[in-house]
Design a protein around this motif. Sequence first.
Motif, mmCIF file in Angstrom:
data_model
loop_
_atom_site.group_PDB
_atom_site.id
_atom_site.type_symbol
_atom_site.label_atom_id
_atom_site.label_comp_id
_atom_site.label_asym_id
_atom_site.label_seq_id
_atom_site.Cartn_x
_atom_site.Cartn_y
_atom_site.Cartn_z
ATOM 1 N N TRP A 134 -2.064 -5.667 -8.936
ATOM 2 C CA TRP A 134 -1.649 -5.066 -7.823
ATOM 3 C C TRP A 134 -1.181 -3.749 -8.127
ATOM 4 O O TRP A 134 0.470 -4.406 -8.617
ATOM 5 C CB TRP A 134 -1.063 -5.664 -6.744
ATOM 6 C CG TRP A 134 -2.184 -6.959 -6.259
ATOM 7 C CD1 TRP A 134 -2.125 -8.301 -6.351
ATOM 8 C CD2 TRP A 134 -2.834 -7.269 -5.011
ATOM 9 N NE1 TRP A 134 -2.888 -9.172 -6.049
ATOM 10 C CE2 TRP A 134 -3.237 -8.163 -5.115
ATOM 11 C CE3 TRP A 134 -3.639 -6.494 -4.264
ATOM 12 C CZ2 TRP A 134 -4.206 -8.236 -4.475
ATOM 13 C CZ3 TRP A 134 -5.100 -6.197 -4.121
ATOM 14 C CH2 TRP A 134 -4.832 -7.495 -3.204
ATOM 15 N N SER A 135 -1.732 -2.789 -7.817
ATOM 16 C CA SER A 135 -0.812 -1.488 -8.107
ATOM 17 C C SER A 135 -0.192 -1.459 -7.073
ATOM 18 O O SER A 135 -0.279 -1.765 -5.894
ATOM 19 C CB SER A 135 -1.681 -0.290 -8.461
ATOM 20 O OG SER A 135 -3.180 -0.096 -7.501
ATOM 21 N N LEU A 136 0.699 -0.101 -6.876
ATOM 22 C CA LEU A 136 1.680 0.206 -6.245
ATOM 23 C C LEU A 136 0.570 0.372 -5.137
ATOM 24 O O LEU A 136 0.952 0.291 -3.753
ATOM 25 C CB LEU A 136 2.558 1.007 -6.310
ATOM 26 C CG LEU A 136 3.488 0.609 -7.340
ATOM 27 C CD1 LEU A 136 4.809 1.841 -8.166
ATOM 28 C CD2 LEU A 136 4.647 -0.465 -6.677
ATOM 29 N N ALA A 137 -0.072 1.186 -5.441
ATOM 30 C CA ALA A 137 -1.300 1.833 -4.363
ATOM 31 C C ALA A 137 -1.502 0.610 -3.313
ATOM 32 O O ALA A 137 -1.183 0.708 -2.541
ATOM 33 C CB ALA A 137 -2.289 2.831 -4.168
ATOM 34 N N HIS A 138 -2.289 -0.037 -4.130
ATOM 35 C CA HIS A 138 -2.880 -1.649 -3.667
ATOM 36 C C HIS A 138 -1.811 -2.439 -2.764
ATOM 37 O O HIS A 138 -2.055 -2.586 -1.900
ATOM 38 C CB HIS A 138 -3.388 -2.527 -4.514
ATOM 39 C CG HIS A 138 -3.983 -1.963 -5.711
ATOM 40 N ND1 HIS A 138 -4.700 -1.995 -6.796
ATOM 41 C CD2 HIS A 138 -5.673 -1.346 -5.035
ATOM 42 C CE1 HIS A 138 -5.938 -0.964 -7.257
ATOM 43 N NE2 HIS A 138 -6.061 -0.879 -6.293
ATOM 44 N N CYS A 139 -0.443 -2.135 -3.371
ATOM 45 C CA CYS A 139 0.206 -2.955 -2.658
ATOM 46 C C CYS A 139 0.738 -2.468 -1.410
ATOM 47 O O CYS A 139 0.483 -3.038 -0.605
ATOM 48 C CB CYS A 139 1.977 -2.824 -3.642
ATOM 49 S SG CYS A 139 1.690 -4.054 -4.783
ATOM 50 N N ASP A 140 0.469 -0.598 -1.287
ATOM 51 C CA ASP A 140 0.834 0.055 -0.305
ATOM 52 C C ASP A 140 -0.379 -0.427 0.750
ATOM 53 O O ASP A 140 -0.582 -0.310 2.528
ATOM 54 C CB ASP A 140 0.222 1.105 -0.348
ATOM 55 C CG ASP A 140 1.882 2.349 0.984
ATOM 56 O OD1 ASP A 140 2.206 1.515 0.812
ATOM 57 O OD2 ASP A 140 0.796 3.303 0.750
ATOM 58 N N ALA A 141 -1.651 -0.562 0.426
ATOM 59 C CA ALA A 141 -3.128 -0.846 1.398
ATOM 60 C C ALA A 141 -2.456 -2.119 2.245
ATOM 61 O O ALA A 141 -3.020 -2.249 3.063
ATOM 62 C CB ALA A 141 -3.711 -0.433 0.450
ATOM 63 N N VAL A 142 -2.393 -3.241 0.896
ATOM 64 C CA VAL A 142 -2.140 -4.681 1.461
ATOM 65 C C VAL A 142 -0.886 -4.236 3.009
ATOM 66 O O VAL A 142 -1.209 -4.891 3.974
ATOM 67 C CB VAL A 142 -1.765 -5.267 1.138
ATOM 68 C CG1 VAL A 142 -1.364 -7.041 0.587
ATOM 69 C CG2 VAL A 142 -2.876 -5.877 -0.640
ATOM 70 N N ALA A 143 0.044 -3.816 2.826
ATOM 71 C CA ALA A 143 0.806 -3.579 3.521
ATOM 72 C C ALA A 143 0.524 -3.063 4.849
ATOM 73 O O ALA A 143 0.715 -3.845 5.992
ATOM 74 C CB ALA A 143 2.206 -3.563 3.227
ATOM 75 N N ALA A 144 -0.160 -1.846 4.698
ATOM 76 C CA ALA A 144 -0.924 -1.638 5.817
ATOM 77 C C ALA A 144 -2.226 -2.444 6.227
ATOM 78 O O ALA A 144 -1.238 -2.552 7.308
ATOM 79 C CB ALA A 144 -1.570 -0.612 5.398
ATOM 80 N N HIS A 145 -2.289 -2.772 5.927
ATOM 81 C CA HIS A 145 -3.650 -4.249 6.218
ATOM 82 C C HIS A 145 -2.589 -5.485 7.586
ATOM 83 O O HIS A 145 -3.345 -5.533 7.967
ATOM 84 C CB HIS A 145 -4.245 -4.603 5.118
ATOM 85 C CG HIS A 145 -5.490 -5.946 6.257
ATOM 86 N ND1 HIS A 145 -6.141 -5.347 5.631
ATOM 87 C CD2 HIS A 145 -5.184 -7.029 5.959
ATOM 88 C CE1 HIS A 145 -6.895 -6.326 6.974
ATOM 89 N NE2 HIS A 145 -6.241 -7.301 6.222
ATOM 90 N N TYR A 146 -1.701 -5.740 7.029
ATOM 91 C CA TYR A 146 -0.688 -6.667 7.801
ATOM 92 C C TYR A 146 0.384 -6.356 8.482
ATOM 93 O O TYR A 146 0.303 -6.778 9.695
ATOM 94 C CB TYR A 146 -0.335 -7.777 6.270
ATOM 95 C CG TYR A 146 -1.749 -8.631 5.751
ATOM 96 C CD1 TYR A 146 -2.532 -8.857 6.703
ATOM 97 C CD2 TYR A 146 -1.769 -8.392 4.601
ATOM 98 C CE1 TYR A 146 -3.021 -10.044 5.899
ATOM 99 C CE2 TYR A 146 -2.333 -9.244 4.114
ATOM 100 C CZ TYR A 146 -3.498 -10.102 4.853
ATOM 101 O OH TYR A 146 -4.507 -10.949 4.163
ATOM 102 N N GLY A 147 0.458 -4.842 8.449
ATOM 103 C CA GLY A 147 1.354 -4.262 9.617
ATOM 104 C C GLY A 147 2.436 -4.419 9.415
ATOM 105 O O GLY A 147 3.494 -5.013 9.401
ATOM 106 N N ILE A 148 2.447 -4.534 8.537
ATOM 107 C CA ILE A 148 4.736 -5.177 7.215
ATOM 108 C C ILE A 148 4.414 -3.987 6.428
ATOM 109 O O ILE A 148 3.897 -3.284 6.002
ATOM 110 C CB ILE A 148 4.458 -6.125 6.598
ATOM 111 C CG1 ILE A 148 3.617 -5.746 5.605
ATOM 112 C CG2 ILE A 148 3.838 -7.138 7.179
ATOM 113 C CD1 ILE A 148 3.452 -7.665 4.269
ATOM 114 N N ASP A 149 6.177 -3.568 6.003
ATOM 115 C CA ASP A 149 6.168 -2.682 5.403
ATOM 116 C C ASP A 149 6.317 -3.061 3.477
ATOM 117 O O ASP A 149 6.669 -4.428 3.427
ATOM 118 C CB ASP A 149 8.096 -2.060 5.635
ATOM 119 C CG ASP A 149 8.554 -1.132 4.472
ATOM 120 O OD1 ASP A 149 8.673 -1.548 3.634
ATOM 121 O OD2 ASP A 149 8.911 -0.275 5.623
#
Length: 102
Positions: free
Chosen positions: A46-61
Amino acid sequence: MGLDETVRSAVAALLYASGESQADLAAGLGVSQAQVSRRQSGAAAWSLAHCDAVAAHYGIDVLDLLAGPTRAVEALPGGRRRVPGRRTGMPAGEAVADGGAR
């Protein structure tokens, strides 16, 4: 536990807590289910960009995601949590074939 395993564990916990499948997450991220599967199995990271997208998907920081599964699930908004006993994909109160409601 290294950061890669922490993120994989957090994503797995979010999938479970939300009642989503890897295909649901993939659709939300605009990637294939196979890409999510490879990241979850450790074959890809999971890249940092993917982590950011996953977090946004779930509505978390993103920091809650990187902190691990417990923190990620605690940060998950209540509306994103699955309702125990209810299958995903079926709105609450929808009738089923046998006449009952789920």
